[in-house]
Design an enzyme around this catalytic site. Structure first.
Site, short mmCIF file in Angstrom:
data_model
loop_
_atom_site.label_atom_id
_atom_site.label_comp_id
_atom_site.label_asym_id
_atom_site.label_seq_id
_atom_site.Cartn_x
_atom_site.Cartn_y
_atom_site.Cartn_z
N GLN A 1 -8.81 -25.45 -10.15
CA GLN A 1 -8.28 -26.06 -11.37
C GLN A 1 -8.57 -27.56 -11.40
O GLN A 1 -8.21 -28.27 -10.46
CB GLN A 1 -6.76 -25.81 -11.42
CG GLN A 1 -6.06 -26.43 -12.61
CD GLN A 1 -4.55 -26.26 -12.50
OE1 GLN A 1 -3.99 -26.33 -11.41
NE2 GLN A 1 -3.89 -26.04 -13.61
N GLY A 2 -9.23 -28.02 -12.45
CA GLY A 2 -9.52 -29.44 -12.60
C GLY A 2 -8.62 -30.06 -13.65
O GLY A 2 -9.02 -30.16 -14.82
N TYR A 3 -7.44 -30.47 -13.25
CA TYR A 3 -6.46 -31.05 -14.18
C TYR A 3 -6.15 -32.50 -13.81
O TYR A 3 -6.59 -33.44 -14.45
CB TYR A 3 -5.18 -30.21 -14.17
CG TYR A 3 -5.16 -29.08 -15.18
CD1 TYR A 3 -6.31 -28.38 -15.52
CD2 TYR A 3 -3.98 -28.69 -15.79
CE1 TYR A 3 -6.28 -27.35 -16.44
CE2 TYR A 3 -3.94 -27.66 -16.71
CZ TYR A 3 -5.10 -26.99 -17.03
OH TYR A 3 -5.06 -25.98 -17.96
N SER A 4 -5.35 -32.69 -12.76
CA SER A 4 -4.87 -34.03 -12.41
C SER A 4 -6.00 -34.98 -12.05
O SER A 4 -7.04 -34.57 -11.52
CB SER A 4 -3.90 -33.95 -11.23
OG SER A 4 -2.73 -33.23 -11.57
N SER B 1 -6.82 -27.70 -5.86
CA SER B 1 -6.48 -26.69 -4.86
C SER B 1 -7.67 -25.78 -4.57
O SER B 1 -8.24 -25.18 -5.47
CB SER B 1 -5.31 -25.83 -5.34
OG SER B 1 -4.17 -26.63 -5.60
N GLU C 1 1.03 -21.29 -14.26
CA GLU C 1 1.01 -21.91 -12.93
C GLU C 1 2.43 -22.16 -12.43
O GLU C 1 2.75 -21.88 -11.26
CB GLU C 1 0.23 -23.23 -12.98
CG GLU C 1 0.19 -23.95 -11.63
CD GLU C 1 -0.43 -25.34 -11.71
OE1 GLU C 1 -0.97 -25.78 -10.69
OE2 GLU C 1 -0.36 -25.96 -12.78
N SER D 1 6.19 -32.31 -11.73
CA SER D 1 7.32 -32.63 -10.88
C SER D 1 8.64 -32.13 -11.47
O SER D 1 8.72 -31.76 -12.65
CB SER D 1 7.41 -34.15 -10.67
OG SER D 1 7.72 -34.77 -11.91
N GLU E 1 11.14 -33.83 -12.23
CA GLU E 1 11.54 -34.72 -13.34
C GLU E 1 10.85 -34.32 -14.64
O GLU E 1 11.46 -34.34 -15.72
CB GLU E 1 11.19 -36.18 -12.98
CG GLU E 1 12.04 -36.77 -11.87
CD GLU E 1 11.65 -36.27 -10.48
OE1 GLU E 1 12.45 -36.43 -9.54
OE2 GLU E 1 10.53 -35.71 -10.34
#
Length: 398
Positions: free
Chosen positions: A131-134, A166, A248, A379, A381
């Site tokens: 997965q290419g997200y962050s 990941s 996810e 997160s 939050e």
């Protein structure tokens, strides 16, 4: 006998004939998990036999349509299969981000060509996805991502960096959020499928506090991506990305895969390390109470998660309820790891050397790695904000 009762009876017989005894034991480490992919190898003949039997039956993705590699089971039949696999402690035959995240997104947003190609490859374990997200400056505020995809006619030219990818060092392909328009924060994002073997893709594993390197930094330098690898319309990536994140979060919570695993109860582990008193109870009364409290909470969570997941599927897919599942499930997972360390005592604090069993060292690394559960995938939050706004209907007030 009803059709569903007949299916249950047939399923029990099939599992008895096809699930090896080794595949009914609890998963001990990542080596016990089969991820598939172009370069995948099997740990044992039993793992290979179990995977191939399920693949041929369509049971790696039982609820997917048959034309896409699944078994075409109804929701009720898929539930029966889960129940029967759980009853014998059967391991999942194939673990895959393609199954948990990309597959559901492709079923909803993909073209017929994309579905036939990629879904069948996923179901057959032929391809492993990451997965290419962050990004370094786009984590919690994911929509601030800057990895660009420039339109070059018949292809996109991708440049940028992703982090916390990941399994990036083992993946064959990456489903990636990229920026195709800098004038609009959200509608300028698109969803691309990128081959990790493409020239210009570089992966650097990140070593974690646990000593493992499951995450990577991924760099894209003038990477060519064919136009047919665009999922949905250009600029619709944020909508697709949000749907995928819900899948996810459900899996990170433990609700997505824990129901299919036969994890050894804490009470049984405590018996090994602490022993029983003359009444057949765990000798440590305080710890006995902690374990009982946790097991009740975990069982309640799994039942609630199962109900919520089935209700969401009945309404057409996952929803913001995934944020509640992630918030609660990841916290419980961390609590379980803490209790495990308490049960094992000083043998639960080893890192290497003599005097420690392999499973004890694995628990230590799992305990440390688990500190990230409440951070990655959004997160706690962030989940609190989603719950407040999307579920409770609370709005920001100036």
């Amino acid at each position: 006998m009803s059709d569903l009762e007949t299916f249950r009876s047939e399923t029990r017989a099939w599992l008895e004939a096809n699930c090896p005894a080794e595949m009914r034991e609890p998963v001990r480490d990542d080596g016990d998990v089969y991820w598939g992919g172009r370069n995948a190898t099997f740990k044992s003949d039993a793992q290979k036999a179990w995977f191939e039997a399920c693949r041929d039956k369509g049971y790696t993705v039982p609820a997917w349509p048959k034309e896409y590699g699944g078994a075409g089971l109804t929701p009720a039949e898929a539930k029966v299969l889960r129940q029967e696999m759980t009853a014998i402690g059967a391991r999942p035959p194939l673990s895959s981000f393609g199954i948990w995240m990309l597959g559901p997104a492709l079923l909803h947003f993909g073209t017929e060509g994309q579905k036939k190609k990629f879904l069948n490859e996923i179901a057959a374990g032929e391809i492993r996805w990451c997965q290419g997200y962050s990004e370094p400056n786009a984590g919690s505020d994911l929509a601030a991502l800057q990895t660009s995809a420039e339109d070059k006619g018949d292809h996109y030219l991708v440049n940028g960096q992703k982090t916390w990818t990941s399994g990036g060092q083992w993946a064959d392909k990456c489903f990636c959020l990229v920026r195709t328009d800098r004038s609009d924060k959200h509608r300028g994002i698109s969803f691309l499928l990128i081959d990790m073997d493409s020239p210009g893709v570089e992966v650097k594993p990140i070593t974690m506090i646990s000593g493992l390197s499951p995450f990577c930094e991924t760099f894209f330098t003038d990477v060519k991506v064919p136009k047919e690898n665009l999922v949905g319309e250009e600029g619709n990536g944020w909508t697709i990305g949000k749907r995928l994140l819900q899948h996810e979060r459900t899996n990170i919570s433990g609700a997505g895969n824990a129901m299919g695993l036969n994890a050894k109860p804490l009470s049984k582990i405590a018996e090994e390390y602490i022993g029983l008193d003359e009444n057949g109870k765990l000798a440590d009364e305080e710890l006995r109470g902690k374990i009982a409290e946790f097991e009740l909470a975990w069982s309640s969570f799994l039942l609630t998660a199962r109900r919520a997941t089935e209700e969401s599927k009945a309404k057409g897919g996952v929803s913001e309820i995934s944020s509640i599942l992630k918030k609660v499930g990841t916290k419980l997972s961390q609590e379980r790891a803490e209790i495990m360390i308490e049960i094992m005592g000083f043998r639960g604090l080893g890192w290497e050397g003599e005097g420690f069993e392999d499973k004890e060292l694995e628990h230590v690394r799992g305990w440390l790695f688990g500190k990230a559960f409440t951070i990655y995938g959004g997160s706690t939050e962030i989940q609190n904000n989603i719950i407040a706004k999307r579920i409770l209907g609370m709005l920001d007030h100036q």
